[in-house]
Design an enzyme around this catalytic site. Structure first.
Site, PDB file in Angstrom:
ATOM      1  N   ALA A 123      30.490 -13.647  70.355  1.00  0.00           N
ATOM      2  CA  ALA A 123      29.844 -14.893  69.925  1.00  0.00           C
ATOM      3  C   ALA A 123      29.467 -14.819  68.452  1.00  0.00           C
ATOM      4  O   ALA A 123      28.411 -14.279  68.090  1.00  0.00           O
ATOM      5  CB  ALA A 123      28.617 -15.171  70.786  1.00  0.00           C
ATOM      6  N   SER A 125      31.040 -17.573  65.773  1.00  0.00           N
ATOM      7  CA  SER A 125      31.085 -18.915  65.177  1.00  0.00           C
ATOM      8  C   SER A 125      29.945 -19.802  65.675  1.00  0.00           C
ATOM      9  O   SER A 125      29.453 -19.635  66.785  1.00  0.00           O
ATOM     10  CB  SER A 125      32.421 -19.589  65.491  1.00  0.00           C
ATOM     11  OG  SER A 125      33.486 -18.883  64.901  1.00  0.00           O
ATOM     12  N   GLY A 130      32.019 -21.823  60.756  1.00  0.00           N
ATOM     13  CA  GLY A 130      33.176 -21.191  61.348  1.00  0.00           C
ATOM     14  C   GLY A 130      33.665 -20.063  60.468  1.00  0.00           C
ATOM     15  O   GLY A 130      33.325 -18.910  60.663  1.00  0.00           O
ATOM     16  N   SER A 131      34.449 -20.412  59.448  1.00  0.00           N
ATOM     17  CA  SER A 131      34.947 -19.390  58.521  1.00  0.00           C
ATOM     18  C   SER A 131      33.813 -18.726  57.738  1.00  0.00           C
ATOM     19  O   SER A 131      33.912 -17.572  57.330  1.00  0.00           O
ATOM     20  CB  SER A 131      35.949 -20.019  57.551  1.00  0.00           C
ATOM     21  OG  SER A 131      37.072 -20.528  58.236  1.00  0.00           O
ATOM     22  N   GLY A 241      42.303  -8.354  64.114  1.00  0.00           N
ATOM     23  CA  GLY A 241      42.281  -9.668  64.749  1.00  0.00           C
ATOM     24  C   GLY A 241      43.372 -10.577  64.217  1.00  0.00           C
ATOM     25  O   GLY A 241      44.000 -11.330  64.984  1.00  0.00           O
ATOM     26  N   GLY A 340      64.489 -33.650  72.563  1.00  0.00           N
ATOM     27  CA  GLY A 340      64.451 -35.107  72.477  1.00  0.00           C
ATOM     28  C   GLY A 340      63.323 -35.667  73.333  1.00  0.00           C
ATOM     29  O   GLY A 340      62.243 -35.086  73.423  1.00  0.00           O
ATOM     30  N   GLU A 364      40.489 -17.085  63.773  1.00  0.00           N
ATOM     31  CA  GLU A 364      40.581 -15.810  63.037  1.00  0.00           C
ATOM     32  C   GLU A 364      40.850 -16.033  61.553  1.00  0.00           C
ATOM     33  O   GLU A 364      41.497 -15.213  60.897  1.00  0.00           O
ATOM     34  CB  GLU A 364      41.663 -14.904  63.646  1.00  0.00           C
ATOM     35  CG  GLU A 364      41.266 -14.246  64.948  1.00  0.00           C
ATOM     36  CD  GLU A 364      40.170 -13.196  64.781  1.00  0.00           C
ATOM     37  OE1 GLU A 364      40.029 -12.622  63.683  1.00  0.00           O
ATOM     38  OE2 GLU A 364      39.449 -12.945  65.768  1.00  0.00           O
TER      39      GLU A 364
END
Length: 379
Positions: A123, A125, A130-131, A241, A340, A364
């Site tokens: 745990a 983020s 996030g980053s 990762g 298609g 990641e």
């Protein structure tokens, strides 16, 4: 650096492919449609040492090297990215546990995870971060011999199925990234509240959750590594990762490619198989070339991670993650095009690979983040 796999690595590929074709491919569509976590498949995979491939033998794992682990991931995702993600991520966070955890942590949890009797999560983020790991707002305060954790985590793989989670929280908020600590938190702990995220575009068989940590109390001994050192601990595993995500992308692209080849050799238009049309055959040629190029770069990254030269591994893992994820999306797109109209419905796996491959450009570290890392290394 050789250009062929060892007999051991080839044996790993054959074993995982045999398992995946028998156990995953026949049920992939229904797991995706029902958004169903593949509990029984995960347990069967664990019996064959495909869960937690890098867990050392002394803790019940197979102790594979990074390339072996990479091949396992690739083959699981080739069969189906959703189930492959669920099986391959059942050991999330164990790399930090192996490297920095106390012996009691390893003895209590690693054998359970390797045997398929427990699932782990990581745990990190958050809804607004996030980053930017350093921006996390979850905090832990010391209260006697315990730590009390409060905050919210977002996009947590295995959030509702995990038995234990590695939780990152700020213990010295004023220090920014220098004040983050990792905690081992059993998910049955009071105040640990996961909520399933069920409206995903792809990898729908994989569990994803938001987790609210409301006064979660853990003993001081549950600190993984050192207090205020988790950011630096985490950085040691970025290359690992990102190489894993590159392997996921290669596997998804290989699956999409094989589906396109099979369909092109089966579908007829204007009294001939569509594979005989140059427009289609050239698509297949380009797709196959892209997959092989990404595989070679990913295996190079895995080799550098195994050598433990962090600077070199960081460069190649980011290159592999960037190239393979972008490639997987392109190949899945072309694979759908080869089908298609038939590729636009769930009768074929083409649309599933198209949806599933997209996540590899995001987690990641996004493609944009990878470019930053690569530029920093080469400039």
């Amino acid at each position: 650096m050789g250009f062929s796999l060892s007999d051991e690595h080839e044996a790993i590929r054959r074993a995982v492919r045999e398992f995946a074709e028998a156990e995953i491919e026949p049920v992939a569509r229904e797991h995706d449609a029902e958004r169903r976590y593949p509990e029984e498949i995960r347990k069967k995979a664990a019996e064959l040492d495909f869960v937690g491939p890098a867990i050392p033998t002394e803790y019940g794992g197979p102790g594979m090297d990074t390339l072996g682990d990479t091949i396992v991931t690739e083959e699981l995702w080739r069969a189906d990215p959703g189930i492959g993600s669920a099986v391959g991520s059942a050991d999330f966070g164990t790399n930090m546990l192996i490297e920095f955890g106390d012996e009691w942590m390893k003895e209590e949890w690693l054998p359970e995870i390797a045997a398929g009797e427990a699932v782990s999560a990581s745990a990190i983020s958050e809804p607004a971060h996030g980053s930017n790991v350093a921006g996390m707002e979850t905090q832990a305060e010391k209260d006697g011999e315990e730590w009390v954790i409060d905050g919210t985590k977002m996009w947590i793989t295995n959030g509702t199925v995990a038995d234990v989670s590695l939780v990152m929280a700020k213990t010295s908020p004023e220090q920014g990234h220098r004040g983050i600590t990792a905690f081992l938190v059993p998910t049955e702990t009071d105040g640990f509240q996961p909520t399933k995220i069920d409206n995903k575009l792809g990898i729908r068989a994989s569990d994803l959750a938001e987790i609210v940590l409301d006064g979660v109390r853990v003993p001081a001994e549950n600190v993984v590594g050192e207090v205020d050192e988790a950011f630096y601990q985490l950085m040691e595993f970025f290359a690992d990762g990102r190489t894993s995500v590159a392997a996921q992308a290669v596997g998804a692209a290989q699956g999409a490619l094989e589906g396109a080849i099979a369909y092109a050799n089966e579908r007829e238009q204007f009294d001939q198989k569509i594979a005989d049309f140059q427009a289609i055959s050239h698509k297949i040629a380009e797709m196959a070339t892209q997959v092989e190029a990404a595989r070679a770069l990913t295996y190079r990254a895995a080799t550098e991670v195994e050598r433990q030269n962090q600077e070199i591994a960081a460069k190649y893992s980011s290159m592999a993650k960037l190239f393979a994820s972008e490639m997987a999306v392109d190949v899945a797109d072309e694979g759908l095009q080869v089908h298609g109209g038939a590729g636009y419905v769930t009768d074929h796996a083409a649309e599933r690979y198209y949806r599933d491959a997209r996540i590899t450009k995001i987690y990641e570290g996004t493609s944009e983040i990878q470019k930053n890392v690569i530029a920093d290394r080469v400039l």
